[in-house]
Design a protein around this motif. Sequence first.
Motif, PDB file in Angstrom:
ATOM      1  N   GLY A  92       5.309  -7.572   8.881  1.00  0.00           N
ATOM      2  CA  GLY A  92       6.659  -7.412   9.414  1.00  0.00           C
ATOM      3  C   GLY A  92       6.633  -6.794  10.794  1.00  0.00           C
ATOM      4  N   SER A  93       7.738  -6.195  11.194  1.00  0.00           N
ATOM      5  CA  SER A  93       7.854  -5.605  12.518  1.00  0.00           C
ATOM      6  C   SER A  93       6.913  -4.421  12.678  1.00  0.00           C
ATOM      7  CB  SER A  93       9.292  -5.147  12.766  1.00  0.00           C
ATOM      8  OG  SER A  93       9.377  -4.402  13.964  1.00  0.00           O
ATOM      9  N   GLN A  94       6.263  -4.335  13.842  1.00  0.00           N
ATOM     10  CA  GLN A  94       5.373  -3.213  14.113  1.00  0.00           C
ATOM     11  C   GLN A  94       6.159  -1.924  14.350  1.00  0.00           C
ATOM     12  OE1 GLN A  94       2.298  -3.959  17.014  1.00  0.00           O
ATOM     13  NE2 GLN A  94       1.874  -6.010  16.226  1.00  0.00           N
ATOM     14  N   LYS A  95       7.473  -2.028  14.430  1.00  0.00           N
ATOM     15  CA  LYS A  95       8.309  -0.841  14.568  1.00  0.00           C
ATOM     16  C   LYS A  95       8.568  -0.170  13.221  1.00  0.00           C
ATOM     17  CE  LYS A  95      10.758  -2.515  18.695  1.00  0.00           C
ATOM     18  NZ  LYS A  95      12.086  -2.841  19.269  1.00  0.00           N
ATOM     19  N   ASP A  96       8.295  -0.885  12.126  1.00  0.00           N
ATOM     20  CA  ASP A  96       8.522  -0.337  10.794  1.00  0.00           C
ATOM     21  C   ASP A  96       7.499   0.748  10.473  1.00  0.00           C
ATOM     22  OD1 ASP A  96      10.608  -2.094  10.430  1.00  0.00           O
ATOM     23  OD2 ASP A  96       9.407  -3.568   9.335  1.00  0.00           O
ATOM     24  N   TYR A  97       7.956   1.774   9.768  1.00  0.00           N
ATOM     25  CA  TYR A  97       7.077   2.861   9.325  1.00  0.00           C
ATOM     26  C   TYR A  97       6.687   2.561   7.878  1.00  0.00           C
ATOM     27  CZ  TYR A  97       5.392   7.642   8.501  1.00  0.00           C
ATOM     28  OH  TYR A  97       4.628   8.735   8.204  1.00  0.00           O
ATOM     29  N   ILE A  98       5.389   2.319   7.658  1.00  0.00           N
ATOM     30  CA  ILE A  98       4.919   1.802   6.378  1.00  0.00           C
ATOM     31  C   ILE A  98       3.975   2.787   5.702  1.00  0.00           C
ATOM     32  CG2 ILE A  98       3.742  -0.107   5.222  1.00  0.00           C
ATOM     33  CD1 ILE A  98       6.394  -0.874   6.563  1.00  0.00           C
ATOM     34  N   ARG A  99       4.193   3.020   4.406  1.00  0.00           N
ATOM     35  CA  ARG A  99       3.308   3.860   3.593  1.00  0.00           C
ATOM     36  C   ARG A  99       2.691   3.008   2.485  1.00  0.00           C
ATOM     37  NH1 ARG A  99       4.590   9.250   4.549  1.00  0.00           N
ATOM     38  NH2 ARG A  99       2.398   9.578   4.056  1.00  0.00           N
ATOM     39  N   VAL A 100       1.465   3.345   2.138  1.00  0.00           N
ATOM     40  CA  VAL A 100       0.763   2.674   1.045  1.00  0.00           C
ATOM     41  C   VAL A 100       0.310   3.736   0.048  1.00  0.00           C
ATOM     42  CG1 VAL A 100      -1.201   1.230   0.383  1.00  0.00           C
ATOM     43  CG2 VAL A 100      -0.047   0.836   2.577  1.00  0.00           C
ATOM     44  N   MET A 101       0.708   3.592  -1.206  1.00  0.00           N
ATOM     45  CA  MET A 101       0.304   4.536  -2.244  1.00  0.00           C
ATOM     46  C   MET A 101      -0.653   3.849  -3.209  1.00  0.00           C
ATOM     47  SD  MET A 101       2.557   7.184  -4.523  1.00  0.00           S
ATOM     48  CE  MET A 101       3.357   5.960  -5.576  1.00  0.00           C
ATOM     49  N   VAL A 102      -1.812   4.469  -3.421  1.00  0.00           N
ATOM     50  CA  VAL A 102      -2.853   3.911  -4.278  1.00  0.00           C
ATOM     51  C   VAL A 102      -3.112   4.887  -5.417  1.00  0.00           C
ATOM     52  CG1 VAL A 102      -5.212   3.031  -4.367  1.00  0.00           C
ATOM     53  CG2 VAL A 102      -3.871   2.804  -2.251  1.00  0.00           C
ATOM     54  N   THR A 103      -3.000   4.406  -6.651  1.00  0.00           N
ATOM     55  CA  THR A 103      -3.133   5.271  -7.817  1.00  0.00           C
ATOM     56  C   THR A 103      -4.004   4.619  -8.867  1.00  0.00           C
ATOM     57  OG1 THR A 103      -0.849   6.001  -7.448  1.00  0.00           O
ATOM     58  CG2 THR A 103      -1.877   6.626  -9.543  1.00  0.00           C
ATOM     59  N   ASN A 104      -5.074   5.300  -9.273  1.00  0.00           N
ATOM     60  CA  ASN A 104      -5.843   4.842 -10.425  1.00  0.00           C
ATOM     61  C   ASN A 104      -5.082   5.282 -11.667  1.00  0.00           C
ATOM     62  OD1 ASN A 104      -7.719   4.581 -12.589  1.00  0.00           O
ATOM     63  ND2 ASN A 104      -9.412   4.660 -11.153  1.00  0.00           N
ATOM     64  N   GLN A 105      -4.685   4.338 -12.488  1.00  0.00           N
ATOM     65  CA  GLN A 105      -3.834   4.643 -13.630  1.00  0.00           C
ATOM     66  C   GLN A 105      -4.501   5.561 -14.640  1.00  0.00           C
ATOM     67  OE1 GLN A 105      -2.367   0.929 -15.239  1.00  0.00           O
ATOM     68  NE2 GLN A 105      -1.474   0.295 -13.285  1.00  0.00           N
ATOM     69  N   SER A 106      -5.825   5.670 -14.587  1.00  0.00           N
ATOM     70  CA  SER A 106      -6.535   6.517 -15.551  1.00  0.00           C
ATOM     71  C   SER A 106      -6.361   8.002 -15.266  1.00  0.00           C
ATOM     72  CB  SER A 106      -8.030   6.184 -15.564  1.00  0.00           C
ATOM     73  OG  SER A 106      -8.621   6.473 -14.311  1.00  0.00           O
ATOM     74  N   ASP A 107      -6.156   8.385 -13.988  1.00  0.00           N
ATOM     75  CA  ASP A 107      -5.978   9.807 -13.687  1.00  0.00           C
ATOM     76  C   ASP A 107      -4.609  10.130 -13.085  1.00  0.00           C
ATOM     77  OD1 ASP A 107      -6.106   9.145 -10.961  1.00  0.00           O
ATOM     78  OD2 ASP A 107      -8.211   9.687 -10.785  1.00  0.00           O
ATOM     79  N   GLY A 108      -3.886   9.112 -12.631  1.00  0.00           N
ATOM     80  CA  GLY A 108      -2.522   9.310 -12.140  1.00  0.00           C
ATOM     81  C   GLY A 108      -2.402  10.033 -10.814  1.00  0.00           C
ATOM     82  N   ILE A 109      -3.513  10.204 -10.090  1.00  0.00           N
ATOM     83  CA  ILE A 109      -3.461  10.888  -8.797  1.00  0.00           C
ATOM     84  C   ILE A 109      -3.066   9.896  -7.708  1.00  0.00           C
ATOM     85  CG2 ILE A 109      -4.783  12.151  -7.059  1.00  0.00           C
ATOM     86  CD1 ILE A 109      -6.556  13.188  -9.318  1.00  0.00           C
ATOM     87  N   ASP A 110      -2.029  10.235  -6.957  1.00  0.00           N
ATOM     88  CA  ASP A 110      -1.511   9.357  -5.904  1.00  0.00           C
ATOM     89  C   ASP A 110      -2.185   9.653  -4.569  1.00  0.00           C
ATOM     90  OD1 ASP A 110       1.836   9.754  -7.211  1.00  0.00           O
ATOM     91  OD2 ASP A 110       0.307   8.293  -7.755  1.00  0.00           O
ATOM     92  N   TYR A 111      -2.774   8.625  -3.979  1.00  0.00           N
ATOM     93  CA  TYR A 111      -3.302   8.709  -2.625  1.00  0.00           C
ATOM     94  C   TYR A 111      -2.311   7.994  -1.714  1.00  0.00           C
ATOM     95  CZ  TYR A 111      -8.010  10.306  -3.972  1.00  0.00           C
ATOM     96  OH  TYR A 111      -9.078  11.038  -4.429  1.00  0.00           O
ATOM     97  N   LEU A 112      -1.710   8.740  -0.789  1.00  0.00           N
ATOM     98  CA  LEU A 112      -0.676   8.166   0.061  1.00  0.00           C
ATOM     99  C   LEU A 112      -1.179   8.047   1.495  1.00  0.00           C
ATOM    100  CD1 LEU A 112       2.256   7.155  -0.010  1.00  0.00           C
ATOM    101  CD2 LEU A 112       2.966   9.449   0.654  1.00  0.00           C
ATOM    102  N   TYR A 113      -1.084   6.841   2.043  1.00  0.00           N
ATOM    103  CA  TYR A 113      -1.572   6.558   3.384  1.00  0.00           C
ATOM    104  C   TYR A 113      -0.431   6.046   4.251  1.00  0.00           C
ATOM    105  CZ  TYR A 113      -6.110   6.388   0.948  1.00  0.00           C
ATOM    106  OH  TYR A 113      -7.215   6.674   0.180  1.00  0.00           O
ATOM    107  N   GLY A 222      -0.012  12.726   9.348  1.00  0.00           N
ATOM    108  CA  GLY A 222      -0.473  11.352   9.467  1.00  0.00           C
ATOM    109  C   GLY A 222      -1.562  11.163  10.502  1.00  0.00           C
ATOM    110  N   TYR A 223      -2.009  12.253  11.111  1.00  0.00           N
ATOM    111  CA  TYR A 223      -3.065  12.167  12.121  1.00  0.00           C
ATOM    112  C   TYR A 223      -4.342  11.578  11.528  1.00  0.00           C
ATOM    113  CZ  TYR A 223      -6.939  13.615  15.095  1.00  0.00           C
ATOM    114  OH  TYR A 223      -8.093  13.615  15.861  1.00  0.00           O
ATOM    115  N   LEU A 224      -4.969  10.668  12.281  1.00  0.00           N
ATOM    116  CA  LEU A 224      -6.245  10.081  11.892  1.00  0.00           C
ATOM    117  C   LEU A 224      -7.230  10.228  13.046  1.00  0.00           C
ATOM    118  CD1 LEU A 224      -4.988   6.769  10.237  1.00  0.00           C
ATOM    119  CD2 LEU A 224      -5.914   8.773   9.050  1.00  0.00           C
ATOM    120  N   PRO A 225      -8.456  10.665  12.780  1.00  0.00           N
ATOM    121  CA  PRO A 225      -9.434  10.852  13.854  1.00  0.00           C
ATOM    122  C   PRO A 225      -9.841   9.535  14.512  1.00  0.00           C
ATOM    123  CG  PRO A 225     -10.075  12.066  11.881  1.00  0.00           C
ATOM    124  CD  PRO A 225      -8.962  11.139  11.480  1.00  0.00           C
TER     125      PRO A 225
END
Length: 324
Positions: A92-113, A222-225
Amino acid sequence: MKRYIKVVSIVIAAAILMSSAGCAMVAKEPAEGGAAESITRQTAADASGFGTAALLSASVPKASGSRIAGNDSVIIDYSNARNGYMMVKYTGSQKDYIRVMVTNQSDGIDYLYTLKNRGKYETFPFSQGNGTYSVKVYKRISGNKYSTVFTTDISVKLKNQFAPFLMTNQFVNYTKNTKCIKKAKTLVRRKKSELAKIKAIYNWVVKYYKYDKKKAKNVQSGYLPDLNKVYKSRRGICFDYAATMTAMLRSQKIPCKLVIGYVGSAYHAWINVYTKKSGWIDGAIYFNGKKWKLMDPTFASTARSRGNKKFVGDGRNYQQKFAY
């Protein structure tokens, strides 16, 4: 095609903040929302086996297109799930602010990028091991309100346990031409053991870089090296140090985890490394709230050695939150 997207609110449920050192890495966890209508292909589990004997070589991630999921706004390529990663591209538009959440259902810990959203694939690890991962893509509508762009489940069976920790990803982003990777090759040229390589890389990083107090005070969520920029400036915050060391070690085929979590009640960062002699060494390189330290250059023979116990204690002091 009519599409229904339910607006959800992002709940700021977890803040990762190294305030004692001015090193800020903030993670925010969104509440579950409604799924957009989607087009999904080949969501079956990878059929390859799980082994721990052979190590993977660090390689360049590829979006080969053999297994993908997505819709008209996002593409998730998990063709190389067995190698410990997936790749995501927002169309989509590069102006959109996008988050991706990745969760292994076995432990339920959310990794948000946060996607850089430049129309290119970005790499994310399956760092929680085997299992079924829920992947959710969100677009910010306003403030803390987000819409669900796409959701899918991906079944992951890793080629071996080291796969996610030998690859480049969004947090530890490098290629063979990255300056610090070239330096790592020079540093370890005459080093025969893995422990000698770890010590050489650590000593160079803490000597070459200076802590950037100004950057630490102004770093944004959200800083990334950018490892080349950090290398050129010779200055960085703790996240820069950690990403640099992790990238350099992985480039030398030493499995390495960049870990964020708690030691007692204090928030810290540390790096776990794997050696054939000692297995996984937790806290091999750690951040004590003020500076990076090498726990014990020799690491003794096992993770239960006296040298390791001096820092780890009985193991209850360490509480891992995230590993990248």
